[in-house]
Design a protein around this motif. Structure first.
Motif, PDB file in Angstrom:
ATOM      1  N   ALA A 198       0.953  -1.008   0.170  1.00  0.00           N
ATOM      2  CA  ALA A 198      -0.168  -0.160   0.121  1.00  0.00           C
ATOM      3  C   ALA A 198       0.808   1.248  -0.032  1.00  0.00           C
ATOM      4  O   ALA A 198       0.431   2.375  -0.656  1.00  0.00           O
ATOM      5  CB  ALA A 198      -0.736  -0.066   1.261  1.00  0.00           C
ATOM      6  N   LYS A 199       2.224   1.319   0.527  1.00  0.00           N
ATOM      7  CA  LYS A 199       3.038   2.423   0.538  1.00  0.00           C
ATOM      8  C   LYS A 199       3.699   2.589  -0.825  1.00  0.00           C
ATOM      9  O   LYS A 199       4.121   3.802  -1.107  1.00  0.00           O
ATOM     10  CB  LYS A 199       4.022   2.011   1.492  1.00  0.00           C
ATOM     11  CG  LYS A 199       4.984   3.287   1.988  1.00  0.00           C
ATOM     12  CD  LYS A 199       6.155   2.928   3.048  1.00  0.00           C
ATOM     13  CE  LYS A 199       6.923   4.118   3.088  1.00  0.00           C
ATOM     14  NZ  LYS A 199       7.882   3.809   4.348  1.00  0.00           N
TER      15      LYS A 199
ATOM     16  N   GLY B   4      -2.131  -5.026  -1.105  1.00  0.00           N
ATOM     17  CA  GLY B   4      -1.865  -3.819  -0.545  1.00  0.00           C
ATOM     18  C   GLY B   4      -1.766  -2.621  -1.709  1.00  0.00           C
ATOM     19  O   GLY B   4      -2.482  -1.583  -1.749  1.00  0.00           O
ATOM     20  N   GLN B   5      -1.226  -3.068  -2.946  1.00  0.00           N
ATOM     21  CA  GLN B   5      -1.210  -2.395  -4.185  1.00  0.00           C
ATOM     22  C   GLN B   5      -2.501  -1.984  -4.513  1.00  0.00           C
ATOM     23  O   GLN B   5      -3.067  -0.942  -4.856  1.00  0.00           O
ATOM     24  CB  GLN B   5      -0.375  -2.805  -5.086  1.00  0.00           C
ATOM     25  CG  GLN B   5       1.075  -2.457  -5.156  1.00  0.00           C
ATOM     26  CD  GLN B   5       1.361  -1.261  -5.537  1.00  0.00           C
ATOM     27  OE1 GLN B   5       1.137  -0.812  -6.952  1.00  0.00           O
ATOM     28  NE2 GLN B   5       1.573  -0.156  -4.743  1.00  0.00           N
TER      29      GLN B   5
ATOM     30  N   LEU C  15      -5.362  -1.965  -2.804  1.00  0.00           N
ATOM     31  CA  LEU C  15      -6.189  -1.290  -1.984  1.00  0.00           C
ATOM     32  C   LEU C  15      -5.647   0.152  -1.691  1.00  0.00           C
ATOM     33  O   LEU C  15      -5.956   0.891  -0.653  1.00  0.00           O
ATOM     34  CB  LEU C  15      -6.406  -2.144  -0.650  1.00  0.00           C
ATOM     35  CG  LEU C  15      -7.393  -3.364  -1.007  1.00  0.00           C
ATOM     36  CD1 LEU C  15      -7.473  -4.003   0.330  1.00  0.00           C
ATOM     37  CD2 LEU C  15      -8.604  -2.952  -1.513  1.00  0.00           C
ATOM     38  N   ARG C  16      -4.480   0.474  -2.238  1.00  0.00           N
ATOM     39  CA  ARG C  16      -3.847   1.679  -2.065  1.00  0.00           C
ATOM     40  C   ARG C  16      -4.466   2.858  -1.767  1.00  0.00           C
ATOM     41  O   ARG C  16      -4.447   3.597  -1.030  1.00  0.00           O
ATOM     42  CB  ARG C  16      -2.550   1.752  -2.855  1.00  0.00           C
ATOM     43  CG  ARG C  16      -1.703   2.949  -2.722  1.00  0.00           C
ATOM     44  CD  ARG C  16      -0.475   3.271  -3.636  1.00  0.00           C
ATOM     45  NE  ARG C  16      -0.315   4.542  -3.893  1.00  0.00           N
ATOM     46  CZ  ARG C  16       0.721   5.195  -3.167  1.00  0.00           C
ATOM     47  NH1 ARG C  16       1.199   4.437  -2.013  1.00  0.00           N
ATOM     48  NH2 ARG C  16       0.878   6.373  -3.323  1.00  0.00           N
TER      49      ARG C  16
ATOM     50  N   TRP D 181      -7.337   3.467  -0.853  1.00  0.00           N
ATOM     51  CA  TRP D 181      -7.982   3.576   0.497  1.00  0.00           C
ATOM     52  C   TRP D 181      -7.071   3.541   1.727  1.00  0.00           C
ATOM     53  O   TRP D 181      -7.358   4.197   2.664  1.00  0.00           O
ATOM     54  CB  TRP D 181      -9.150   2.528   0.566  1.00  0.00           C
ATOM     55  CG  TRP D 181     -10.122   2.508  -0.872  1.00  0.00           C
ATOM     56  CD1 TRP D 181     -11.135   3.349  -0.587  1.00  0.00           C
ATOM     57  CD2 TRP D 181     -10.037   1.904  -1.889  1.00  0.00           C
ATOM     58  NE1 TRP D 181     -11.903   3.358  -1.718  1.00  0.00           N
ATOM     59  CE2 TRP D 181     -11.256   2.274  -2.743  1.00  0.00           C
ATOM     60  CE3 TRP D 181      -9.285   1.104  -2.545  1.00  0.00           C
ATOM     61  CZ2 TRP D 181     -11.521   1.925  -3.991  1.00  0.00           C
ATOM     62  CZ3 TRP D 181      -9.697   0.585  -3.625  1.00  0.00           C
ATOM     63  CH2 TRP D 181     -10.524   1.175  -4.408  1.00  0.00           C
ATOM     64  N   VAL D 182      -6.047   2.475   1.571  1.00  0.00           N
ATOM     65  CA  VAL D 182      -5.329   2.286   2.658  1.00  0.00           C
ATOM     66  C   VAL D 182      -4.249   3.541   2.853  1.00  0.00           C
ATOM     67  O   VAL D 182      -3.953   3.928   3.897  1.00  0.00           O
ATOM     68  CB  VAL D 182      -4.534   0.911   2.511  1.00  0.00           C
ATOM     69  CG1 VAL D 182      -3.588   0.432   3.691  1.00  0.00           C
ATOM     70  CG2 VAL D 182      -5.686  -0.104   2.510  1.00  0.00           C
ATOM     71  N   PHE D 183      -3.827   3.834   1.914  1.00  0.00           N
ATOM     72  CA  PHE D 183      -2.462   4.798   2.143  1.00  0.00           C
ATOM     73  C   PHE D 183      -2.679   6.125   2.634  1.00  0.00           C
ATOM     74  O   PHE D 183      -2.094   6.760   3.568  1.00  0.00           O
ATOM     75  CB  PHE D 183      -1.787   5.208   0.748  1.00  0.00           C
ATOM     76  CG  PHE D 183      -0.649   6.013   0.961  1.00  0.00           C
ATOM     77  CD1 PHE D 183       0.631   5.313   1.174  1.00  0.00           C
ATOM     78  CD2 PHE D 183      -0.791   7.369   0.430  1.00  0.00           C
ATOM     79  CE1 PHE D 183       1.875   6.122   1.284  1.00  0.00           C
ATOM     80  CE2 PHE D 183       0.530   8.099   0.554  1.00  0.00           C
ATOM     81  CZ  PHE D 183       1.651   7.715   0.900  1.00  0.00           C
TER      82      PHE D 183
END
Length: 332
Positions: free
Chosen positions: A51-52, A180-181, A183-184, A186-188
């Motif tokens: 996500a980062k 994570g990529q 959902l980035r 929304w997550v980041f």
């Protein structure tokens, strides 16, 4: 004094985990539950790493394919060749398991966070560092098990098949990273509000793995197998390995015509090995082996690389601030 020696809090915590495992090793049902929690923490860590990672940085960094090819050659060709050539010297000095750990370290991908951080401090090509370090970790999930199968476990377990290990590593590390990529968006934004969360999972999951690994090793008699002289030999072996790779990583990019920012990126991405991915991979690949002995070399190499890279990055940053056009100078 700790700042002068480039020893951070995380290093002290790693030492504390080893001491704690020596005094109070976890075992039995508690160890099973602890290992399950550790696995979950590692999966969350790689989800956060995914996500980062900025997609823009990936696109920009991919354009430097020549740079990535050089980093790949250092990480998965030069390191393994040196480790294999050193066998006649290191095997009698370290013993079978510690040499396996040293060789396993040579097969690991580069670091992510520290490679990017040191590149940024030294005014290198940060976007390329993000892409190169991340690519190294992703491709390492496939290459490292194959190298371990062929050069380590395949020598003693002739029926060893890396396929199942690769599947486990992909499930534990790559799938959460890809998720994570995805959902980035929304997550980041939530991560940006709490920038310490990745660091907490990064360090916390490694500490958990180290404690669990050394607990098993202590119960199996780790400190009866490693004396002070052997530990000294291991530190010297890691130091010599890092010196050789760093010298080549400093001068070869110049000969290949890379500009200064790219030289900095190649130097820091090519000379390091990951502890964050290495310890979980060791858990999967070396089932039934003395895991404490296997991960000890990467723990030592990890601290040496941080100390040396910290000093060099700070010096190059000062040089660049004083004379922006200055090229990389020779480091002894």
């Amino acid at each position: 004094m700790l700042k002068l020696l480039a020893i951070d809090r995380f290093t002290l915590l790693l030492v504390l985990m080893v001491v704690l495992a020596t005094i109070l090793p976890i075992h039995g049902q508690a160890a099973i539950i602890f290992n399950l929690l550790t696995t979950i923490a590692i999966a969350i860590l790689f989800f956060l790493h995914g996500a980062k990672l900025s997609r823009e940085a990936v696109v920009q960094g991919i354009m430097h394919w020549k740079l990535h090819a050089v980093v790949f050659a250092f990480t998965f060709l030069l390191f393994p060749v040196i480790g294999l050539l050193a066998k006649p010297v290191l095997l009698p000095m370290l013993g079978q398991q510690l040499y396996w750990g040293f060789l396993f370290m040579c097969f690991l991908p580069s670091t992510v966070q520290s490679s990017i951080a040191f590149t940024s401090v030294a005014k290198g090509n940060t976007a390329a560092a993000v892409c190169s370090a991340s690519f190294s970790n992703i491709i390492g999930m496939f290459i490292t098990p194959v190298l371990v199968s062929f050069f380590i476990l395949g020598q003693t377990q002739h029926d060893f098949d890396p396929t199942s290990s690769i599947i486990k590593i992909v499930a534990l590390l790559l799938i959460p990273f890809i998720l994570g990529q995805v959902l980035r968006p929304w997550v980041f934004p939530q991560m940006a509000k709490k920038p310490s969360i990745v660091k907490a999972f990064d360090q916390g999951s490694i500490l958990m793995v180290v404690y669990g690994a050394f607990s098993s090793a202590v119960i199996a008699g780790l400190w009866h197998q490693v004396d002070g002289l052997t530990l000294f030999y291991l530190v010297m072996a890691c130091s010599v390995l890092l010196t050789i790779v760093m010298l080549l990583a400093q001068f070869l990019p110049k000969l290949l015509g890379f500009n200064r920012p790219d030289q900095v990126t190649i130097f820091f991405c090519s000379s390091k090995k990951t502890l964050a991915s290495g310890v979980p991979m060791a858990q999967i690949l070396f089932i039934g082996q003395p895991l404490g002995l296997i991960v000890l070399p990467i723990m030592i190499f990890h601290q040496i690389q941080l100390m040396v890279c910290g000093v060099i990055a700070a010096k190059w940053s000062r040089q660049e601030n004083d004379t922006p056009s200055t090229m990389l100078k020779s480091e002894s």
